[in-house]
Write an enzyme that holds these catalytic residues in place. Structure first.
Site, PDB file in Angstrom:
ATOM      1  CD  GLU A 121      -8.373   2.308   5.830  1.00 23.56           C
ATOM      2  OE1 GLU A 121      -8.704   2.680   4.692  1.00 23.56           O
ATOM      3  OE2 GLU A 121      -7.213   2.343   6.250  1.00 23.56           O
ATOM      4  CG  HIS A 240      -5.946  12.902   8.217  1.00 22.41           C
ATOM      5  ND1 HIS A 240      -6.147  12.987   9.571  1.00 22.41           N
ATOM      6  CD2 HIS A 240      -5.995  11.588   7.909  1.00 22.41           C
ATOM      7  CE1 HIS A 240      -6.288  11.769  10.062  1.00 22.41           C
ATOM      8  NE2 HIS A 240      -6.199  10.897   9.071  1.00 22.41           N
ATOM      9  NE  ARG A 286      -9.693  10.742   6.090  1.00 19.47           N
ATOM     10  CZ  ARG A 286      -8.697  10.056   5.528  1.00 19.47           C
ATOM     11  NH1 ARG A 286      -8.223  10.418   4.351  1.00 19.47           N
ATOM     12  NH2 ARG A 286      -8.176   9.012   6.131  1.00 19.47           N
ATOM     13  CG  HIS A 345      -4.240  12.888   3.987  1.00 12.27           C
ATOM     14  ND1 HIS A 345      -3.037  12.515   4.552  1.00 12.27           N
ATOM     15  CD2 HIS A 345      -4.963  11.734   3.856  1.00 12.27           C
ATOM     16  CE1 HIS A 345      -3.041  11.198   4.762  1.00 12.27           C
ATOM     17  NE2 HIS A 345      -4.189  10.702   4.325  1.00 12.27           N
ATOM     18  NE  ARG A 380      -7.614   9.325  -0.147  1.00 19.90           N
ATOM     19  CZ  ARG A 380      -6.727   8.815   0.704  1.00 19.90           C
ATOM     20  NH1 ARG A 380      -5.897   7.860   0.321  1.00 19.90           N
ATOM     21  NH2 ARG A 380      -6.622   9.284   1.931  1.00 19.90           N
TER      22      ARG A 380
HETATM   23  C1  FAD Z   1       0.680   9.952   5.751  1.00 15.41           C
HETATM   24  C2  FAD Z   1      -0.050   9.337   4.560  1.00 15.41           C
HETATM   25  C3  FAD Z   1      -0.788   8.158   4.739  1.00 15.41           C
HETATM   26  C4  FAD Z   1      -1.466   7.575   3.647  1.00 15.41           C
HETATM   27  N1  FAD Z   1      -2.125   6.388   3.812  1.00 15.41           N
HETATM   28  C5  FAD Z   1      -2.696   5.781   2.724  1.00 15.41           C
HETATM   29  C6  FAD Z   1      -3.272   4.478   2.833  1.00 15.41           C
HETATM   30  O1  FAD Z   1      -3.241   3.851   3.886  1.00 15.41           O
HETATM   31  N2  FAD Z   1      -3.835   3.932   1.707  1.00 15.41           N
HETATM   32  C7  FAD Z   1      -3.876   4.590   0.505  1.00 15.41           C
HETATM   33  O2  FAD Z   1      -4.409   4.049  -0.469  1.00 15.41           O
HETATM   34  N3  FAD Z   1      -3.307   5.816   0.388  1.00 15.41           N
HETATM   35  C8  FAD Z   1      -2.705   6.419   1.443  1.00 15.41           C
HETATM   36  N4  FAD Z   1      -2.125   7.644   1.301  1.00 15.41           N
HETATM   37  C9  FAD Z   1      -2.053   8.235  -0.043  1.00 15.41           C
HETATM   38  C10 FAD Z   1      -1.029   7.464  -0.872  1.00 15.41           C
HETATM   39  O3  FAD Z   1       0.102   7.172  -0.054  1.00 15.41           O
HETATM   40  C11 FAD Z   1      -0.565   8.271  -2.098  1.00 15.41           C
HETATM   41  O4  FAD Z   1      -1.659   8.761  -2.803  1.00 15.41           O
HETATM   42  C12 FAD Z   1       0.263   7.371  -3.031  1.00 15.41           C
HETATM   43  O5  FAD Z   1       1.302   6.763  -2.296  1.00 15.41           O
HETATM   44  C13 FAD Z   1       0.820   8.168  -4.182  1.00 15.41           C
HETATM   45  O6  FAD Z   1       1.746   7.352  -4.880  1.00 15.41           O
HETATM   46  P1  FAD Z   1       2.545   8.012  -6.091  1.00 15.41           P
HETATM   47  O7  FAD Z   1       3.448   6.961  -6.627  1.00 15.41           O
HETATM   48  O8  FAD Z   1       1.592   8.664  -7.007  1.00 15.41           O
HETATM   49  O9  FAD Z   1       3.378   9.201  -5.414  1.00 15.41           O
HETATM   50  P2  FAD Z   1       4.519   9.174  -4.293  1.00 15.41           P
HETATM   51  O10 FAD Z   1       4.580   7.902  -3.585  1.00 15.41           O
HETATM   52  O11 FAD Z   1       4.338  10.416  -3.476  1.00 15.41           O
HETATM   53  O12 FAD Z   1       5.859   9.297  -5.152  1.00 15.41           O
HETATM   54  C14 FAD Z   1       6.139  10.478  -5.889  1.00 15.41           C
HETATM   55  C15 FAD Z   1       7.573  10.429  -6.354  1.00 15.41           C
HETATM   56  O13 FAD Z   1       7.828  11.481  -7.277  1.00 15.41           O
HETATM   57  C16 FAD Z   1       9.046  12.165  -6.930  1.00 15.41           C
HETATM   58  N5  FAD Z   1       8.925  13.520  -7.476  1.00 15.41           N
HETATM   59  C17 FAD Z   1       7.971  14.457  -7.203  1.00 15.41           C
HETATM   60  N6  FAD Z   1       8.149  15.522  -8.021  1.00 15.41           N
HETATM   61  C18 FAD Z   1       9.210  15.252  -8.820  1.00 15.41           C
HETATM   62  C19 FAD Z   1       9.866  15.957  -9.874  1.00 15.41           C
HETATM   63  N7  FAD Z   1       9.430  17.147 -10.297  1.00 15.41           N
HETATM   64  N8  FAD Z   1      10.953  15.387 -10.444  1.00 15.41           N
HETATM   65  C20 FAD Z   1      11.400  14.156 -10.040  1.00 15.41           C
HETATM   66  N9  FAD Z   1      10.779  13.438  -9.075  1.00 15.41           N
HETATM   67  C21 FAD Z   1       9.709  13.983  -8.474  1.00 15.41           C
HETATM   68  C22 FAD Z   1       9.117  12.028  -5.416  1.00 15.41           C
HETATM   69  O14 FAD Z   1      10.419  12.219  -4.945  1.00 15.41           O
HETATM   70  C23 FAD Z   1       8.616  10.583  -5.266  1.00 15.41           C
HETATM   71  O15 FAD Z   1       9.664   9.689  -5.555  1.00 15.41           O
HETATM   72  C24 FAD Z   1      -1.441   8.231   2.383  1.00 15.41           C
HETATM   73  C25 FAD Z   1      -0.719   9.411   2.226  1.00 15.41           C
HETATM   74  C26 FAD Z   1      -0.019   9.962   3.299  1.00 15.41           C
HETATM   75  C27 FAD Z   1       0.770  11.227   3.080  1.00 15.41           C
END
Ligand code: FAD
Length: 535
Positions: A121, A240, A286, A345, A380
């Site tokens: 990447e 993004h 980016r 993003h 990032r």
């Molecule tokens: C389209 C896209 C593509 C991406 N591609 C990549 C990639 O290829 N590689 C990479 O490293 N990163 C990528 N990222 C970034 C990465 O996906 C995220 O940073 C990472 O998944 C975050 O994980 P998390 O567990 O912190 O949050 P999330 O996976 O967003 O989970 C958050 C959770 O908290 C819950 N929640 C939120 N607020 C509350 C609340 N107040 N009360 C109860 N529940 C709540 C939500 O419902 C969800 O279940 C991408 C992001 C996007 C949007």
């Protein structure tokens, strides 16, 4: 009130994890067999950015690659603000966490010899992106973890409840206030816990144009800040450059790989605008491409990704996901340029945590995108966010496992937020529009000051708890962006376009500090336009 929540209220020595994405679920699994309750605003598998990740996880597992090289790439992208020890620690633990994910059943792609296959990447000096079936990493990770969580009896999952207030007693976490999603009039539920892990994801939904799910509206960051936690680097938001503008919210992504294949960015006159901005043109970093696209749109020329020559008839086969998004909107990307715009993003900032994922509040840990570990600095490196989520989730579990957590003697007192008014019409849309126009890709002091004053008034006056929490996070982002009078990484100020060496340090702030900035800006505005005297 559901029975599951009722039951839980009395079960007071349980660790509570808020968030059902990678950080939350991985932490819960690592804590097993210790009893854990996971609260997720959306049903597991929905409302989490994790499921949408297309690229994969950065891990220096290939022959010839090293954790040191991975850390060096992370540091180079972070524009001077990456904590080098944190970056190295992440890179070193990557292999072990990939192994854990394999154990939980994630089917990472393998090469012909059966070794984990790695892709390349942008800005990575080696092939080190671990992926699943090409661009399905996020979905595959979520499916495997959800299955593992459902099969683990020590993990209780409460879906459809949003954590809206963090309750504290004597500067330590005492519990949470939850409310059923989509029911502003529902009575809040108070739960007691001395160990709360926030894993609520990012803040993209605070912007009108975003790639993030609606649940990524900064609520976790807001409730921690309102309870007094220190917040780090909130001004750094990654945009993004090429979200597809076909009227969908969130906006689908036109992956960077399209530009890698030769697709160009053009305006409505068919002219390429990136070659004049950077020697690498469409393949520039980016943030530079995002500013190019933003400027062209702001100048009224529009921005389009043209893959008609580079891919043409091969488009559907090479990029089926993007192709499907375009066709659904009536655009044939093999024959027509795709309308694009920059979209919020990823949030580099978040709740400040140490190497164990501990926040500044006793009993509160944070992991994943809601936290700020120092790994990303001002920008990032691609695919480092899933890695950070999984590494810190494991560290948090290990830290909690070493703790004896006293059960609170009683339920904590409900907060003053128990009453909730309905969301005023258009209020959320207005906040998101202002974040995009005033706190977006290109910023300036005057518009940031206006945003700070607006969000401060909203977070003070709103009777709707969700809107108030969104405004709290918006205020933190806008106030830190106003205070950083330079351009660095993803933070670009047109009135301070250069990096200033004396500002090469991370932001550590609080909600109190952001409110003070708002108060001084309100005072200045009042002096400039005094109220007319009434005779
Ligand atoms: C389209 C896209 C593509 C991406 N591609 C990549 C990639 O290829 N590689 C990479 O490293 N990163 C990528 N990222 C970034 C990465 O996906 C995220 O940073 C990472 O998944 C975050 O994980 P998390 O567990 O912190 O949050 P999330 O996976 O967003 O989970 C958050 C959770 O908290 C819950 N929640 C939120 N607020 C509350 C609340 N107040 N009360 C109860 N529940 C709540 C939500 O419902 C969800 O279940 C991408 C992001 C996007 C949007």
């Amino acid at each position: 009130m559901s029975d599951q929540v009722h039951d839980f209220a009395s079960n007071t020595d349980t660790v509570v994890i808020v968030g059902g994405g990678l950080a939350g679920l991985f932490c819960a699994l690592k804590l097993a067999p210790r009893p854990v309750t996971v609260i997720s605003a959306a049903p597991l598998g929905q409302g989490a950015s994790t499921a949408w990740a297309q690229g994969g996880i950065a891990a220096a597992v290939a022959e010839g690659d090293s954790a040191e090289a991975h850390a060096a790439d992370t540091i180079a992208v972070g524009a001077g603000l990456v904590d080098e020890a944190v970056a190295l620690g992440l890179a070193r633990e990557a292999g072990a966490r990939i192994h854990d994910l394999l154990q939980y059943g994630v089917p990472f792609d393998r090469d012909l010899q059966g070794k984990i296959a790695v892709g390349r990447e942008a800005a990575h000096s080696a092939r080190r992106i671990v992926h699943v079936r090409g661009d399905m990493a996020g979905l595959a990770i979520m499916s495997a973890l959800i299955e593992a969580v459902r099969a683990t009896p020590s993990i209780r999952v409460i879906e459809g409840y949003v954590a809206e207030t963090l309750l504290t007693e004597d500067d330590a976490v005492a519990g949470l206030q939850l409310r059923r999603v989509g029911d502003a009039g529902a009575r809040p539920v108070t739960i007691a816990s001395r160990a709360v892990v926030l894993a609520t994801g990012g803040i993209g939904h605070l912007y009108a144009v975003t790639t993030n799910p609606a649940e990524a509206s900064g609520l976790g960051l807001a409730i921690a800040a309102r309870a007094g936690a220190v917040i780090a680097d909130p001004e750094f938001v990654q945009f993004h450059p090429t979200a597809i503008m076909v009227g969908r919210d969130p906006a689908p992504l036109a992956t960077e790989a399209l530009r890698g294949e030769g697709a160009t960015l053009i305006n409505d006159r068919g002219e390429r605008f990136m070659p004049a901005r950077h020697p690498l043109a469409e393949l520039a970093p980016r943030d530079i491409v995002a500013r190019g696209v933003f400027s062209e749109i702001a100048a009224g020329h529009g921005a389009f990704l043209d893959a008609t020559t580079a891919l043409g008839a091969r488009f559907a086969e090479k990029f089926p996901t993007v192709y499907a998004s375009c066709i659904a909107a009536g655009i044939d990307p093999a024959k027509q340029p795709i309308p694009v715009a920059p979209a919020a993003h990823y949030h580099m900032g978040g709740i400040a945590v140490d190497a164990r994922g501990r926040t500044s509040l006793k009993g509160l840990w944070a992991g994943g995108e809601v936290s700020s570990t120092g790994a990303h600095g001002a920008n990032r490196l691609a695919s480092n966010s899933l890695l950070e989520a999984v590494v810190y989730a494991a560290r948090i579990a290990e830290d909690i496992a070493g703790h004896s957590i006293a059960a609170p003697a009683r339920l904590p007192a409900a907060s003053a937020d128990a009453r909730n008014s309905v969301m005023p019409p258009l209020a959320e849309a207005n906040l998101r529009a202002m974040m995009t126009s005033h706190v977006g890709v290109i910023r300036d002091g005057e518009r940031l000051a206006e945003a700070v004053r607006t969000f401060a008034a909203m977070e003070r006056d709103s009777g709707n708890v969700a809107l108030r929490n969104m405004a709290t996070t918006a205020l933190l982002v806008a106030a830190a962006a106003w205070a950083r009078r330079e351009s660095r990484g993803a933070h670009y100020r047109i009135d301070y376009p250069a990096e200033r060496p004396e500002l090469k340090h991370r932001t550590m702030t609080t909600l109190t500090a952001a409110r003070e900035i708002a108060a001084s800006l309100a005072e200045r505005a009042a002096v400039r336009s005094p109220q007319p005297m009434i005779a």
